[in-house]
Enzyme design. Structure first.
Site, PDB file in Angstrom:
ATOM      1  N   ASP A 184       0.839  -1.204   0.000  1.00 32.76           N
ATOM      2  CA  ASP A 184       0.000   0.000   0.000  1.00 32.76           C
ATOM      3  C   ASP A 184       0.874   1.254   0.000  1.00 32.76           C
ATOM      4  O   ASP A 184       0.593   2.227  -0.697  1.00 32.76           O
ATOM      5  CB  ASP A 184      -0.917  -0.017   1.231  1.00 32.76           C
ATOM      6  N   HIS A 211      -4.969  -3.388   6.445  1.00 38.01           N
ATOM      7  CA  HIS A 211      -4.776  -3.591   4.990  1.00 38.01           C
ATOM      8  C   HIS A 211      -6.153  -3.942   4.417  1.00 38.01           C
ATOM      9  O   HIS A 211      -6.493  -5.097   4.201  1.00 38.01           O
ATOM     10  CB  HIS A 211      -3.768  -4.718   4.755  1.00 38.01           C
TER      11      HIS A 211
END
Ligand code: NAD
Ligand code: LMR
Length: 326
Positions: free
Chosen positions: A159, A187
């Protein structure tokens, strides 16, 4: 030559592993002076495929790859491992959220924790990649009471990498010059890429990108939904970029880079008022020997902090739904 390091990869027949094992064996992850033993686990039904992967590793004649141990019994494969990369789990398909995998994958991480607790080096560092990775890492940690809680991580580096790329592209900067772009929380689609503390060529990002609306909406959503978008396009979840982020994570832990990196870690007592018993992504810094500290003095504005609290709530809900495994 340094003493051998034993690196475990689970899900050895999967698409991430196929992008990862060869890079580890080449020396790219731990350095070109670090001899490696690879320990590879997959389920019994994948036995032939696993054998094929091992044949390919052998045929690469990597000088640093001193030993390969593989099979489907975690109690045999996990013996003395120093670094455990827990990839093996079901990936989501189009239209699913990562937490939809929780009930199916949670049992795997209960088993991984128990086997690591019994067989691994007591200082093993455990990076959980299989989704939903934060809560799976929590399950794994709780089932390995003899291993320090600070040694369990879940991967949010992909990410961070995605966020860095989008910022660099927006202002036509080199990705290397986008720094301190930390991803907080889970996440999942509630993850928070904190653009307010990021630097571009050492200047605060907000002095370079004035389009606050783009940052708060398009940018954030792009990062939060990138995994799903890749699944939609590829019909499979990210693999090469995921393997790359695993390597980046371990490199950040084992090198003194002096730069923040995003890692979901045991929250413990933290300065941000996050529940003390979650695996939560924070900006971290490493001492170069596999140990990290959470950066504890980041200033968070109300917009970012409120979003971080939403991600915390989601993790508390996930934890509640699997509390029988903790
Ligand atoms: P894949 O289906 O290609 O491979 C998974 C492998 O795990 C298979 O070979 C399967 O047999 C194996 N496996 C299943 N149960 C196992 C067990 N109990 N022990 C050992 N091996 C087992 O999947 P993939 O694309 O490699 O993805 C793996 C996981 O990583 C998924 O859960 C995916 O959602 C997740 N993922 C996480 C991130 C992240 O940023 N955290 C990024 C990409 C993918
Ligand atoms: C990703 O972020 O690409 C992975 O977590 C896979 C997924 O399910 O999105």
């Amino acid at each position: 030559m340094k003493p051998l390091k034993r690196v475990l990869v689970t899900g050895g027949c999967g698409q991430i592993a196929y992008n990862l094992l060869f890079r580890i064996a080449s020396g790219e992850m731990l350095g070109y002076d670090q001899p490696i033993a690879l320990h590879i686990l997959d389920v019994e039904s994948m036995k032939d495929i696993l054998q094929g992967v091992v044949y390919e590793l052998e045929d690469c004649i990597y000088p640093l790859l001193k030993e390969i141990k593989y099979g489907s019994n975690p109690y045999e494969v996990f013996k003395d491992v120093d670094i455990a990369l827990l990839v093996g789990a079901k990936p989501r398909g189009p239209g699913m959220e990562r937490k939809d995998l929780l009930l199916e994958n949670a049992k795997i991480f209960e088993q991984m924790g128990k086997a690591l607790n019994k067989e691994a080096n007591k200082n093993v560092k455990v990076l959980v990649v299989g989704n939903p990775c934060n809560t799976n890492a929590l399950i794994c940690m709780k089932n390995a009471p003899d291993i320090c809680k600070k040694n369990f991580f879940a991967m949010t580096r992909l990410d961070q990498n995605r966020a860095k790329y989008q910022i660099a592209k927006k202002v036509n900067a080199d990705v290397k010059n986008v720094k301190n772009l930390a991803v907080w929380g889970n996440h999942s689609t509630t993850m928070v890429p904190d653009f307010t503390n990021a630097l571009i060529n050492e200047d605060n990002l907000l002095t370079v990108i004035k389009d606050g609306e783009w940052l708060k909406t398009s940018f954030m959503q792009l990062i939060q939904k990138r995994g799903a978008e890749i699944i939609q396009k590829r019909q499979k979840s990210s693999a090469a970029s995921a393997a790359n982020a695993i390597i980046d994570t371990i490199k950040s832990l084992y090198n003194k880079e002096g730069e923040w990196f995003s890692l979901a870690v045991h929250s413990g007592k933290n300065t941000y008022g996050i529940d003390e018993d979650l695996i939560f992504s924070f900006p971290c810094i490493s001492d170069g020997s596999g140990n990290f500290e959470i950066i504890n003095d980041v200033k968070l504005n109300d917009f970012i902090y409120d979003k971080i609290k939403l991600s915390e709530n989601e993790l508390l809900e996930e934890k509640n739904s699997i509390c029988h495994l903790l």
